[in-house]
Write an enzyme that holds these catalytic residues in place. Structure first.
Site, PDB file in Angstrom:
ATOM      1  N   ASN A   9       0.869  -1.183   0.000  1.00  0.00           N
ATOM      2  CA  ASN A   9       0.000   0.000   0.000  1.00  0.00           C
ATOM      3  C   ASN A   9       0.906   1.232   0.000  1.00  0.00           C
ATOM      4  OD1 ASN A   9      -1.812   2.046   0.548  1.00  0.00           O
ATOM      5  ND2 ASN A   9      -2.189   1.416   2.672  1.00  0.00           N
ATOM      6  N   LYS A  11      -0.001   4.236  -0.193  1.00  0.00           N
ATOM      7  CA  LYS A  11      -0.659   5.405   0.444  1.00  0.00           C
ATOM      8  C   LYS A  11      -0.476   6.638  -0.451  1.00  0.00           C
ATOM      9  CE  LYS A  11       0.346   3.373   4.888  1.00  0.00           C
ATOM     10  NZ  LYS A  11       0.186   3.494   6.316  1.00  0.00           N
ATOM     11  N   HIS A  93      -9.322   0.841   5.235  1.00  0.00           N
ATOM     12  CA  HIS A  93      -8.030   1.040   5.904  1.00  0.00           C
ATOM     13  C   HIS A  93      -8.246   1.986   7.088  1.00  0.00           C
ATOM     14  CE1 HIS A  93      -3.913   2.299   6.652  1.00  0.00           C
ATOM     15  NE2 HIS A  93      -3.524   1.229   5.981  1.00  0.00           N
ATOM     16  N   GLU A 163      -5.121  -5.379  10.797  1.00  0.00           N
ATOM     17  CA  GLU A 163      -4.100  -4.343  10.958  1.00  0.00           C
ATOM     18  C   GLU A 163      -4.330  -3.587  12.261  1.00  0.00           C
ATOM     19  OE1 GLU A 163      -2.193  -3.125   7.056  1.00  0.00           O
ATOM     20  OE2 GLU A 163      -3.915  -1.823   7.303  1.00  0.00           O
ATOM     21  N   SER A 209       3.649  -2.668  10.189  1.00  0.00           N
ATOM     22  CA  SER A 209       5.102  -2.724  10.360  1.00  0.00           C
ATOM     23  C   SER A 209       5.720  -4.064   9.949  1.00  0.00           C
ATOM     24  CB  SER A 209       5.483  -2.370  11.802  1.00  0.00           C
ATOM     25  OG  SER A 209       5.127  -1.026  12.080  1.00  0.00           O
TER      26      SER A 209
HETATM   27  C1  PEP Z   1      -0.526  -0.091   6.052  1.00  0.00           C
HETATM   28  O1  PEP Z   1      -0.496   1.038   5.601  1.00  0.00           O
HETATM   29  O2  PEP Z   1      -1.511  -0.789   5.825  1.00  0.00           O
HETATM   30  C2  PEP Z   1       0.606  -0.561   6.836  1.00  0.00           C
HETATM   31  C3  PEP Z   1       0.543  -1.761   7.335  1.00  0.00           C
HETATM   32  O3  PEP Z   1       1.678   0.287   6.970  1.00  0.00           O
HETATM   33  P1  PEP Z   1       3.144  -0.094   7.579  1.00  0.00           P
HETATM   34  O4  PEP Z   1       3.566  -1.379   6.942  1.00  0.00           O
HETATM   35  O5  PEP Z   1       3.997   1.058   7.193  1.00  0.00           O
HETATM   36  O6  PEP Z   1       2.958  -0.238   9.050  1.00  0.00           O
END
Ligand code: PEP
Length: 247
Positions: A9, A11, A93, A163, A209
């Site tokens: 993703n 973003k 999200h 998440e 992460s």
């Molecule tokens: C996300 O944006 O869905 C995400 C998991 O970000 P990150 O891997 O940077 O924590």
């Protein structure tokens, strides 16, 4: 065996020059056991889809509107994502839920719209840090799942991404035991709702992460069928390392 699903993703990151990362990613050897997807900003979707043509890599949108078309300035429909070459749409999200006040009912409508247009929806759920501290993460995830996943869900048109909000972009992750506990709970709920065949076929992704150094352990966790990656998906080398850990 279920195909693993590894989703990046981007973003609100990336302009034309960052397509070099997508080109680099096409060097990732194809693997029938794993599906790799990047969800870039909408402005790059068509160009990235062209780059991925014939490579086995796929693209997705980061959100879609619940309607097919209409007076919704700035929004994008599922059919438009498909037209730009996408195969997936992330919906719900936590950044959409918090930045745009999206409720699980909104997320369910968006997931329905994505499926109707021929995309696979990736429905995100996860507790906040405060909810985790109160030990109500299963209750929160259970409610979000129930209200966000549409009735016509199946293993082909939908995946769920767990998440935890407090793990997104923070470098912190739950323990493997904690990831497995939530995934086991989510699996049970999907099986109860959709029956064993459909409930077991819906892929459960972990997100928050995920990095090259923890991907292997997360990949080997019970009931983890893939991952949703933010920051580490912006770089082809780190995202490829994560993808390889998943198959
Ligand atoms: C996300 O944006 O869905 C995400 C998991 O970000 P990150 O891997 O940077 O924590």
């Amino acid at each position: 065996m279920k195909r693993r699903l590894v989703v990046g993703n981007w973003k609100m990151h990336g302009t034309a020059r960052d397509l070099a990362e997508a080109r680099e990613l096409t060097r990732l050897p194809a693997n029938a056991n794993r599906q790799v997807v990047i969800c870039p900003p909408a402005t790059l979707l068509h160009r990235m889809s062209r780059i991925f043509e014939g490579t086995g890599l796929s693209t997705g949108g980061q959100d879609c509107h619940s309607g097919e078309s209409g007076a919704h300035t700035g929004d994008i429909s599922a059919a438009m994502l498909l037209d730009a070459g996408a195969s997936f749409a992330i919906v719900g999200h936590s950044e959409r839920r918090s930045d745009h006040g999206e409720t699980s009912a909104n997320v369910q409508s968006k997931a329905q719209a994505a499926c109707k247009a021929g995309l696979a929806a990736i429905v995100c759920v996860g507790e906040t840090e405060e909810e985790r501290d109160r030990n109500i993460e299963l209750e929160v995830v259970g409610r979000q799942l129930l209200e966000s996943v549409p009735e016509n869900a199946n293993g082909d048109n939908l995946a769920v991404a767990y998440e935890p909000v407090w793990a997104i972009g923070t470098g912190r992750t739950p323990s493997i035991d904690d990831i497995e506990a939530v995934h086991e709970f989510a699996r049970k709920q999907l099986v109860e709702r959709f029956g064993a065949s459909v409930g077991n076929s819906i892929r459960l992704l972990y997100g928050g992460s995920v990095k090259p150094n923890n991907a292997e352990a997360i990949s080997n966790s019970r009931d983890v069928d893939g991952c949703l990656v933010g920051g580490a998906s912006l770089n082809a080398t780190s995202f490829a390392a994560i993808a390889k850990a998943f198959g």
